[in-house]
Design an enzyme around this catalytic site. Structure first.
Site, PDB file in Angstrom:
ATOM      1  CB  SER A 157      -0.956  -0.038   1.197  1.00  0.00           C
ATOM      2  OG  SER A 157      -1.947   0.939   1.090  1.00  0.00           O
ATOM      3  CG  ASP A 252      -6.951  -2.863  -3.045  1.00  0.00           C
ATOM      4  OD1 ASP A 252      -7.416  -1.795  -2.587  1.00  0.00           O
ATOM      5  OD2 ASP A 252      -5.739  -3.117  -3.046  1.00  0.00           O
ATOM      6  CG  HIS A 282      -5.899  -2.105   0.518  1.00  0.00           C
ATOM      7  ND1 HIS A 282      -5.098  -1.720  -0.536  1.00  0.00           N
ATOM      8  CD2 HIS A 282      -5.383  -1.503   1.618  1.00  0.00           C
ATOM      9  CE1 HIS A 282      -4.146  -0.923  -0.088  1.00  0.00           C
ATOM     10  NE2 HIS A 282      -4.295  -0.782   1.223  1.00  0.00           N
TER      11      HIS A 282
END
Length: 306
Positions: A157, A252, A282
């Site tokens: 991320s 996600d 995610h």
């Protein structure tokens, strides 16, 4: 469809975790999560480290967790793993499962650095700290038992953003040399909206509203700045970069970020493997207790780095 355990986790999260909307709430949420770094719930959600030695050191006041696998010899490869959290949350511990198993599975020393977080420290503080961490590892790899010529970067991320950014910076600066980059559902574009954001606007763990919150708090007064150090997808060139292994998740909001970055790397002649997990969401690599795909993805990361 998401696995049952994942749907149960998403259901509970939706009711127990409020979307942070301002700086004060974000700081409060960070403090709350800091209190959950240990204990049985954390062990279930984040997984237990493999049988590796874990040490801590401090560099310019920032904490680095160092994972050394059993029986590692001299001049081992070194992997720098940047944690996620929207540049506002997170610690190296949340990636302990990945860091420890990558160390054990590849025979590498894994260095997981902390970095300054927004909103107190907006862009480019995290980038500066990520670059500083790379320089420190390159300078001190031998003292750690590592090989400064065999360094890889990894991150999930926001951490994937930082891994991509320092790879570009190292190329432009002529070093430190990076041999590979592992980008786990990386955030590579701050402003342009891709279709996956609408398709997964209310996805587990990360929503489109949270994405906007993180972006505004991270960029601060520089929100709207088109710098590639914030949005590595906007770099003038993606040529001559380390081979990349990119992981995305079907459920996600930023799934398309990884896909677009893979396309940019391939178009520039940089080797890249892209793997999408259709039962994942995610943050799934930090939650092996609720995401069956995490073990499969981990095996892919280890194979790529080896």
């Amino acid at each position: 469809m998401l696995p049952l355990r994942t749907r149960i986790f998403a259901f509970l999260q939706e009711r127990l975790v409020k979307t942070p909307l301002n700086a004060e709430e974000m700081i409060a949420l960070r403090a709350q999560r800091e209190g959950l770094r240990t204990g049985p719930v954390t062990a279930f959600l984040f997984g237990r480290p493999a049988d590796v030695e874990i040490k801590e050191t401090y560099v310019d006041g920032r904490r680095f967790a160092i994972y050394t696998p059993p029986g590692v010899g001299e001049a081992a490869p070194v992997v720098i793993n940047f944690h996620g959290g929207g540049w506002c949350l997170g610690t190296p511990e949340q990636s302990a499962w990945v860091s420890s198993h990558v160390a054990a599975g590849t025979g590498s020393i894994v260095v997981a650095p902390s970095y300054r977080l927004a909103p107190e420290h907006p862009f480019p503080a995290a980038v500066e700290d990520a670059w500083s961490a790379l320089e420190w590892v390159a300078k001190n790899a031998s003292d750690l038992g590592g090989d400064p010529s065999r360094i890889a970067v990894m991150g999930d991320s926001a951490g994937g953003n930082l891994a991509a950014v320092v790879s570009l910076m190292a190329r432009d600066a002529g070093g430190p040399a990076i041999r590979a980059q592992v980008l786990i559902y990386p955030a590579v574009e701050m402003y342009e909206k891709f279709p996956s954001e609408a398709a997964n606007a209310n996805g587990p763990v990360l929503t489109s509203t949270q994405m906007s919150t993180f972006g505004h708090l991270y960029m601060g007064e520089r929100y709207g700045d088109e710098s590639w150090q914030a949005s590595p997808l906007r770099a003038a060139s993606h040529a001559d970069l380390p081979p990349a292994h990119i992981i995305t998740a079907l459920h996600d909001p930023i799934r398309d970020h990884g896909t677009r970055y893979a396309e940019a790397l391939r178009a520039a002649g940089t080797p890249v493997s892209l793997v999408d997990y259709d039962t994942a969401f995610h943050g799934f690599m930090s939650l092996p207790g609720v995401a069956p795909a995490a073990s499969e993805a981990l095996a892919g990361i280890i194979a790529f780095l080896r």
